[in-house]
Design an enzyme around this catalytic site. Sequence first.
Site, PDB file in Angstrom:
ATOM      1  CG  HIS A  18      -1.972   1.310   1.336  1.00  0.00           C
ATOM      2  ND1 HIS A  18      -3.060   1.216   0.685  1.00  0.00           N
ATOM      3  CD2 HIS A  18      -1.714   2.235   1.852  1.00  0.00           C
ATOM      4  CE1 HIS A  18      -3.903   2.221   0.595  1.00  0.00           C
ATOM      5  NE2 HIS A  18      -3.117   3.044   1.551  1.00  0.00           N
ATOM      6  CG  HIS A  50       1.790   7.407   0.481  1.00  0.00           C
ATOM      7  ND1 HIS A  50       1.349   8.644   0.046  1.00  0.00           N
ATOM      8  CD2 HIS A  50       0.800   6.923   1.056  1.00  0.00           C
ATOM      9  CE1 HIS A  50      -0.017   8.755   0.460  1.00  0.00           C
ATOM     10  NE2 HIS A  50      -0.203   7.419   0.832  1.00  0.00           N
ATOM     11  CE  LYS A  80      -2.876   9.287  -2.977  1.00  0.00           C
ATOM     12  NZ  LYS A  80      -3.088   8.229  -2.335  1.00  0.00           N
TER      13      LYS A  80
END
Length: 312
Positions: A179, A195, A240
């Site tokens: 993730h 990220h 995003k």
Amino acid sequence: MAVRFYGFLLLAVLLNGVYASRPAVNQELSNLFNELWRLDVNRMKPGIDYTISVQGRAGFVNQGSHVVLDHASLPLFSNVNENKLRNITTFSRFMKLLDNYERSTGITERVTPEELTEINLFLDAVLETQVMKRAHQYLVSKGKSSSDSRQFKNQLNLIWFHLYHRQRNTGPDSCGFEHVFVGETKSGTEIIGFHNWVQFFLQEKNSHLDYKGYKAREQDLPDQDDHVLNLQFSWHGVVKPVGSAFIGTSPEFEMAIFTIIFLMNTERSTTVLVNIDQCQMELVVIRQGRCLGTAYPKLLSSNSRHVGEHSH
């Protein structure tokens, strides 16, 4: 005179309310994370090991939108010293993990023996770094980790690599590492996680990702030396609206700070305000039981602007 006094009193109360709503800087973790920052010898240097081009400020986009105005005609990464990346053990072993996962949630993950070996080798390399050794030492001092390095490795493995259900009615389809560092898509309309700057660079290089511009307050323009960015991008055609990532940092540094926050708190969602190097940021960690659900930085100000802002 009384009117003036009550006026000052009202102003003081109002100002106090404004600043009370902002969490206080966690000085203990700021000090520790700056120590880890100094120990992060594998961090890539802006302008030397990589160059970024932040370009324009991205506009507002609704979650799930496939249409977005591009405020950055060029890639975010102008260049990255890939030879150096491949010759730093933690980076090279980290990059081998990036193709081990199904992009879409709802698809059961299958972990092969080869992939288990890659995870083990990566964790071994991370545990050899001064960054993770110092993080381990701190967690032992707080009673949150065993002093035994094998048990600490198992703890890291559970937090970051243990598979769980992110979407119901499927087999285990996600883990903290996937993730945070790899990124996932949900229902083909939403990017969740993602990220990490190395994954961003590699996906951009392979034309799977398109950088759309930075996200920041009017008075806080990012520059090419910033080590944290809030940004907008599309990945495999999905947008995003606001993402965030450290830039240039090593995987061991990111794993260390987020592991510390995860283990030092028991709430499902934790946000700590810290100053690292010249940046003030919130670090957000969300749990998924005993595993990591997500973790990311949110840049509030860079180039030490917050020092002047809060000097009163």
